[in-house]
Design an enzyme around this catalytic site. Structure first.
Site, PDB file in Angstrom:
ATOM      1  N   LYS A 292     -15.731   6.218  -1.328  1.00  0.00           N
ATOM      2  CA  LYS A 292     -14.994   6.284   0.002  1.00  0.00           C
ATOM      3  C   LYS A 292     -14.245   7.479   0.078  1.00  0.00           C
ATOM      4  O   LYS A 292     -13.203   7.474  -0.847  1.00  0.00           O
ATOM      5  CB  LYS A 292     -14.364   4.788   0.252  1.00  0.00           C
TER       6      LYS A 292
ATOM      7  N   ARG B 184     -11.112   8.907   2.683  1.00  0.00           N
ATOM      8  CA  ARG B 184     -10.136   8.560   4.045  1.00  0.00           C
ATOM      9  C   ARG B 184      -9.747  10.089   4.676  1.00  0.00           C
ATOM     10  O   ARG B 184      -9.086  10.900   3.904  1.00  0.00           O
ATOM     11  CB  ARG B 184      -8.958   7.945   3.707  1.00  0.00           C
TER      12      ARG B 184
ATOM     13  N   HIS C 159      -1.857  -4.938  -4.817  1.00  0.00           N
ATOM     14  CA  HIS C 159      -2.529  -3.851  -4.287  1.00  0.00           C
ATOM     15  C   HIS C 159      -2.603  -3.002  -5.646  1.00  0.00           C
ATOM     16  O   HIS C 159      -3.687  -2.493  -6.093  1.00  0.00           O
ATOM     17  CB  HIS C 159      -1.835  -3.151  -2.878  1.00  0.00           C
TER      18      HIS C 159
ATOM     19  N   THR D  91     -13.085  -0.046   5.777  1.00  0.00           N
ATOM     20  CA  THR D  91     -13.747  -0.069   4.555  1.00  0.00           C
ATOM     21  C   THR D  91     -15.109  -0.906   4.205  1.00  0.00           C
ATOM     22  O   THR D  91     -16.143  -0.511   3.641  1.00  0.00           O
ATOM     23  CB  THR D  91     -12.390  -0.280   3.348  1.00  0.00           C
TER      24      THR D  91
ATOM     25  N   ARG E  20       0.685  -1.273   0.211  1.00  0.00           N
ATOM     26  CA  ARG E  20      -0.067   0.038   0.100  1.00  0.00           C
ATOM     27  C   ARG E  20       0.852   1.214   0.062  1.00  0.00           C
ATOM     28  O   ARG E  20       0.339   2.260  -0.225  1.00  0.00           O
ATOM     29  CB  ARG E  20      -0.934   0.096   1.204  1.00  0.00           C
TER      30      ARG E  20
HETATM   31  C1  R5P Z   1      -7.313   0.187  -0.111  1.00  0.00           C
HETATM   32  O1  R5P Z   1      -7.044   0.904  -0.997  1.00  0.00           O
HETATM   33  C2  R5P Z   1      -7.372  -1.101  -0.110  1.00  0.00           C
HETATM   34  O2  R5P Z   1      -7.837  -1.668  -1.193  1.00  0.00           O
HETATM   35  C3  R5P Z   1      -8.215  -1.587   1.038  1.00  0.00           C
HETATM   36  O3  R5P Z   1      -9.551  -1.090   0.817  1.00  0.00           O
HETATM   37  C4  R5P Z   1      -8.026  -1.067   2.365  1.00  0.00           C
HETATM   38  O4  R5P Z   1      -6.561  -1.449   2.823  1.00  0.00           O
HETATM   39  C5  R5P Z   1      -8.694  -1.545   3.630  1.00  0.00           C
HETATM   40  O5  R5P Z   1      -8.334  -1.449   4.903  1.00  0.00           O
HETATM   41  P1  R5P Z   1      -9.445  -1.285   5.969  1.00  0.00           P
HETATM   42  O6  R5P Z   1      -9.812  -2.762   6.087  1.00  0.00           O
HETATM   43  O7  R5P Z   1      -8.465  -1.044   7.081  1.00  0.00           O
HETATM   44  O8  R5P Z   1     -10.360  -0.183   5.932  1.00  0.00           O
END
Ligand code: R5P
Length: 311
Positions: free
Chosen positions: A191, A193, A127, A225, A93
């Protein structure tokens, strides 16, 4: 061919060995009392085509060091070719600078693996696909989509009301590939952040009313997420929501969050070995990618096409 496993995911390594009918090569990957990693390969590997199976999952730094030190031991033991098999590639990531004076750690990790002596990399559901370019050695990025699509077909037979949902805009290409494999419709969650580990659903693109929704993502970490997206989909009138995710990082209180969420079920692959609290959760189910990875290893060893696996 020789298969060597680090400590991160022995169950998967053994299942890959079973698929290939090749036992794991005897090796010790152990710790000194100050936690330094020590490796000894207990069989001759001179001139061999060696596959080191190690996900760089939690504890990411320890598992990465195990992988690097295994590769170093194999290089010095005159293996002919070393493939780093990372079902889950940690640090992925961090694939770009997110601000001034920040690192691109995915590139640093790629450099470390290459400099340690790996000749190839085999990984799954990176990713972002461009991470392949961080390695100056051949890199195969397998897709779990065929395995997950098969599981969906078995668990949602003849579902005309199925809707594949990307939980963020960054995952649309991945979700669209699954939707087209299943000939299902696609919806997208917008979404945002507001900080690390904190996510908020702004909007849903697509009419999910009365639909059986399947969220599809590459990673579930803290679970925010997926759980927030599931709640938003139910608010918009979805009939039910499940989630399919390639890598179950599931850190912090993720399992409790999933259990308390609107999700009917969370399905993850075994690229990361879940602790008992995850394995025993009534809402979490594992689907194995051992055959997929085993078949890719067989094809690499025999110099056959790997992409054919996804036709
Ligand atoms: C982000 O771009 C990834 O694809 C996942 O959506 C993210 O790493 C999920 O993280 P979490 O479960 O902490 O929200």
């Amino acid at each position: 061919m020789k298969l060597i496993a680090g400590n991160s995911n022995l169950k998967l390594a053994e299942a890959i060995g079973d698929h290939l009918d090749v036992p794991l090569t005897r090796a010790q990957v152990r710790r000194f009392s100050d936690n330094e990693v020590f490796v000894v390969i207990e069989e001759n590997v001179r001139g061999e085509d060696v596959f080191v199976i190690q996900s760089t999952s939690y504890p990411a730094n320890d598992n990465l060091m195990e992988l690097l030190i295994c590769i170093d031991a194999l290089t010095r033991a005159s293996a002919k070719r070393i493939t780093a098999v990372m079902p889950y590639f940690g640090y992925a990531r961090q694939d770009r600078k997110v601000g001034g004076r920040t690192p691109i750690s995915a590139k640093l990790v790629a450099n470390l693996i290459t400099r340690a002596g790996a000749n190839r990399v085999l990984t799954m559901d990176l990713h972002s696909g461009q991470i392949q370019g961080f390695f100056d050695i051949p890199t195969d990025n397998l897709l779990s989509t065929p395995v997950l699509a098969q599981d969906i077909r078995e668990n949602f037979p003849k579902s005309r009301d199925l809707m594949i949902v990307s939980p963020d805009v960054g995952g649309v290409v991945r979700a669209r590939a699954l939707a087209s494999r299943l000939q299902a419709d696609l919806a997208i969650v917008d979404k945002r952040r507001s900080g690390p580990g904190v996510s908020e659903v702004m909007n849903i693109i697509g009419d999910v009313k009365g639909r059986r929704c399947i969220l599809f993502d590459d990673i579930i970490d803290g679970g925010g997420t997926i759980c927030n997206a599931a709640a938003a989909l139910m608010d918009q009138g979805a009939a039910e929501v499940s989630a399919y995710v390639s890598h179950g990082v599931l850190s912090g209180g993720a399992v409790e969050r999933v259990e308390a969420s609107a999700l009917k079920e969370l399905v993850v692959t075994d690229s990361i070995d879940g602790p008992d609290i995850v394995r025993q959760s009534p809402k979490v189910r594992y689907v194995s990618v051992a055959s997929l990875i085993g078949e890719a290893i067989r094809r690499i060893a025999n110099e056959e096409s790997v992409s054919k696996l996804f036709d």
